[in-house]
Design an enzyme around this catalytic site. Structure first.
Site, PDB file in Angstrom:
ATOM      1  CG  HIS A 136       4.641  -6.490  -1.033  1.00 56.87           C
ATOM      2  ND1 HIS A 136       4.675  -5.159  -1.345  1.00 56.87           N
ATOM      3  CD2 HIS A 136       3.421  -6.941  -1.442  1.00 56.87           C
ATOM      4  CE1 HIS A 136       3.530  -4.823  -1.937  1.00 56.87           C
ATOM      5  NE2 HIS A 136       2.765  -5.882  -2.016  1.00 56.87           N
TER       6      HIS A 136
ATOM      7  CE1 TYR B 267       0.164   6.498  -3.283  1.00 57.51           C
ATOM      8  CE2 TYR B 267      -0.144   8.579  -2.149  1.00 57.51           C
ATOM      9  CZ  TYR B 267      -0.657   7.547  -2.897  1.00 57.51           C
ATOM     10  OH  TYR B 267      -1.983   7.554  -3.264  1.00 57.51           O
TER      11      TYR B 267
ATOM     12  CB  SER C 279      -3.984   2.274   1.847  1.00 54.92           C
ATOM     13  OG  SER C 279      -4.204   1.677   0.604  1.00 54.92           O
TER      14      SER C 279
ATOM     15  CE  LYS D 206      -3.281  -2.472  -0.448  1.00 54.16           C
ATOM     16  NZ  LYS D 206      -3.852  -2.512  -1.791  1.00 54.16           N
ATOM     17  CB  SER D 207       4.319   1.903   0.034  1.00 54.19           C
ATOM     18  OG  SER D 207       4.179   1.409   1.346  1.00 54.19           O
TER      19      SER D 207
HETATM   20  N1  LIG Z   1      -1.667   6.667  -9.916  1.00 58.33           N
HETATM   21  C1  LIG Z   1      -1.844   6.683  -8.599  1.00 58.33           C
HETATM   22  N2  LIG Z   1      -1.849   7.869  -7.946  1.00 58.33           N
HETATM   23  C2  LIG Z   1      -2.025   7.910  -6.608  1.00 58.33           C
HETATM   24  N3  LIG Z   1      -2.234   6.805  -5.836  1.00 58.33           N
HETATM   25  C3  LIG Z   1      -2.250   5.610  -6.456  1.00 58.33           C
HETATM   26  C4  LIG Z   1      -2.043   5.484  -7.845  1.00 58.33           C
HETATM   27  N4  LIG Z   1      -2.114   4.164  -8.154  1.00 58.33           N
HETATM   28  C5  LIG Z   1      -2.358   3.502  -7.006  1.00 58.33           C
HETATM   29  N5  LIG Z   1      -2.457   4.373  -5.981  1.00 58.33           N
HETATM   30  C6  LIG Z   1      -2.776   4.088  -4.578  1.00 58.33           C
HETATM   31  O1  LIG Z   1      -1.810   3.242  -3.986  1.00 58.33           O
HETATM   32  C7  LIG Z   1      -2.451   2.443  -2.966  1.00 58.33           C
HETATM   33  C8  LIG Z   1      -2.267   0.976  -3.289  1.00 58.33           C
HETATM   34  O2  LIG Z   1      -0.935   0.688  -2.965  1.00 58.33           O
HETATM   35  P1  LIG Z   1      -0.130  -0.490  -3.630  1.00 58.33           P
HETATM   36  O3  LIG Z   1      -0.275  -0.452  -5.086  1.00 58.33           O
HETATM   37  O4  LIG Z   1       1.242  -0.427  -3.056  1.00 58.33           O
HETATM   38  O5  LIG Z   1      -0.908  -1.773  -3.055  1.00 58.33           O
HETATM   39  S1  LIG Z   1      -0.363  -3.269  -3.055  1.00 58.33           S
HETATM   40  O6  LIG Z   1       0.715  -3.329  -2.069  1.00 58.33           O
HETATM   41  O7  LIG Z   1       0.092  -3.608  -4.395  1.00 58.33           O
HETATM   42  O8  LIG Z   1      -1.531  -4.090  -2.632  1.00 58.33           O
HETATM   43  C9  LIG Z   1      -3.929   2.848  -2.952  1.00 58.33           C
HETATM   44  O9  LIG Z   1      -4.018   3.912  -2.008  1.00 58.33           O
HETATM   45  P2  LIG Z   1      -5.380   4.348  -1.294  1.00 58.33           P
HETATM   46  O10 LIG Z   1      -6.203   5.014  -2.345  1.00 58.33           O
HETATM   47  O11 LIG Z   1      -4.957   5.320  -0.228  1.00 58.33           O
HETATM   48  O12 LIG Z   1      -6.019   3.123  -0.725  1.00 58.33           O
HETATM   49  C10 LIG Z   1      -4.092   3.327  -4.389  1.00 58.33           C
HETATM   50  O13 LIG Z   1      -5.197   4.142  -4.599  1.00 58.33           O
END
Ligand SMILES: Nc1ncnc2c1ncn2[C@@H]1O[C@H](COP(=O)(O)OS(=O)(=O)O)[C@@H](OP(=O)(O)O)[C@H]1O
Length: 287
Positions: A101, A186, A131, A45-46
């Site tokens: 991870h 992020y 998240s 979720k990073s």
């Molecule tokens: N383009 C873009 N811009 C901004 N934020 C984004 C983007 N793509 C993914 N996200 C946000 O990243 C969060 C998911 O994290 P991960 O992709 O690391 O998740 S995982 O570990 O693969 O399950 C999750 O965060 P939250 O929205 O806070 O839940 C996603 O919405």
């Protein structure tokens, strides 16, 4: 269902049984890295999915073919997951793009020998918590939190998937060979995505002109990635990830913890954070 039903402990951290097996973890441990590989490393979720969009676009010089046709989990696969061994990664041309991870201390011998490039993405842990909390409600392979306060304590104690955020971050920040690791947050990507794409392409030694960098940054905006069925997890069956409970690409902002944590929970979080991170010499953007 409980941790005992859904997870098993691998080298001290919980991993979900649905996507990790003894065989997949053996595959990870015996994986042969190449110096030309690019490895995205994150605590969950990073910003993993985000980077799985940015890196292939940089490597392809802005060509969107792979991000439009290959799901992110095959495009930049997690080495520890069951799918990895089915993808013939050994036959992929360099630079291979890979994800993990896992903690620094869990990396296999070949990682330290081949010294691939690493992009380590970190995020304000209060937003990571927020998240994961929502994700845990939608993903059937994760333990559904009984309550926010109970889940918060588990997160702070590292009794969640992939263990302690604090150990993950401090392990990777204290890694040897830091010149092959790019640290990015992020929050920096939220603040200036184009500048972040430019920095990542420099690190990957890929010269791109300004227009291509702008196009890549635009494609990787939250609102645009949300429309990409190869990156928005819409291909996952609802019994595995239930979109009525939360979205994988949920809000995509920094600071959402302010809408999630009570003042007392935020204070408790900060106190634990200050204590656990006190020996880490790094200026985090969120501090
Ligand atoms: N383009 C873009 N811009 C901004 N934020 C984004 C983007 N793509 C993914 N996200 C946000 O990243 C969060 C998911 O994290 P991960 O992709 O690391 O998740 S995982 O570990 O693969 O399950 C999750 O965060 P939250 O929205 O806070 O839940 C996603 O919405």
């Amino acid at each position: 269902m409980t941790e005992a039903d859904l997870y098993f402990l691998y080298r001290g951290v919980y991993v979900p049984k649905l996507i990790h097996t003894e065989a997949s973890l053996d595959y990870f441990q015996n994986f042969t890295f190449r110096p030309q590989d690019v490895l995205i490393v994150t605590y969950p979720k990073s910003g993993t999915t985000w980077m799985q969009e940015v890196v292939p676009l940089i490597v392809s010089g802005g060509d969107p073919a792979s991000v439009e046709t290959i799901p992110n989990w095959d495009r930049v696969p997690w080495l520890e997951e069951v799918r990895a061994s089915t993808l013939n990664l050994e036959g992929r041309p360099s630079p291979r793009m890979l994800t993990t991870h896992f903690h620094y201390s869990m990396m296999p011998p070949s990682f330290f020998k081949a010294k691939p490039k690493v992009i380590y993405v970190m995020r304000n842990p209060k937003d990571v918590f927020t998240s994961i909390f929502h994700y845990s409600k939608m993903a059937s392979f994760l333990v559904t939190p009984d309550s926010q306060s109970e889940f918060l304590q588990k997160f702070l104690d590292g009794k969640v998937i992939f263990g302690s955020w604090f150990d993950h971050v401090s392990g990777w920040l204290n890694a040897d060979d830091k010149d092959r690791i790019m640290y990015i947050s992020y929050e920096e990507m939220i603040m200036d995505l184009k500048e972040s794409v430019a920095r990542i392409s420099q690190f990957l030694e890929k010269t791109l002109d300004d227009e291509v960098i702008s196009k890549i940054a635009d494609r990787c905006l939250f609102k645009n990635m949300k429309q990409n069925n190869m990156s928005n997890y819409s291909a996952v069956p609802p019994e595995v990830m239930d979109p009525t409970k939360s979205q994988f690409l949920r809000k995509g902002i920094s600071g959402d913890w302010k809408n999630q944590l009570t003042a007392a929970e935020a204070d408790h979080f900060d106190a634990v954070y200050r204590d656990k991170i006190k020996d880490v010499q790094h200026k985090f953007v969120w501090d």
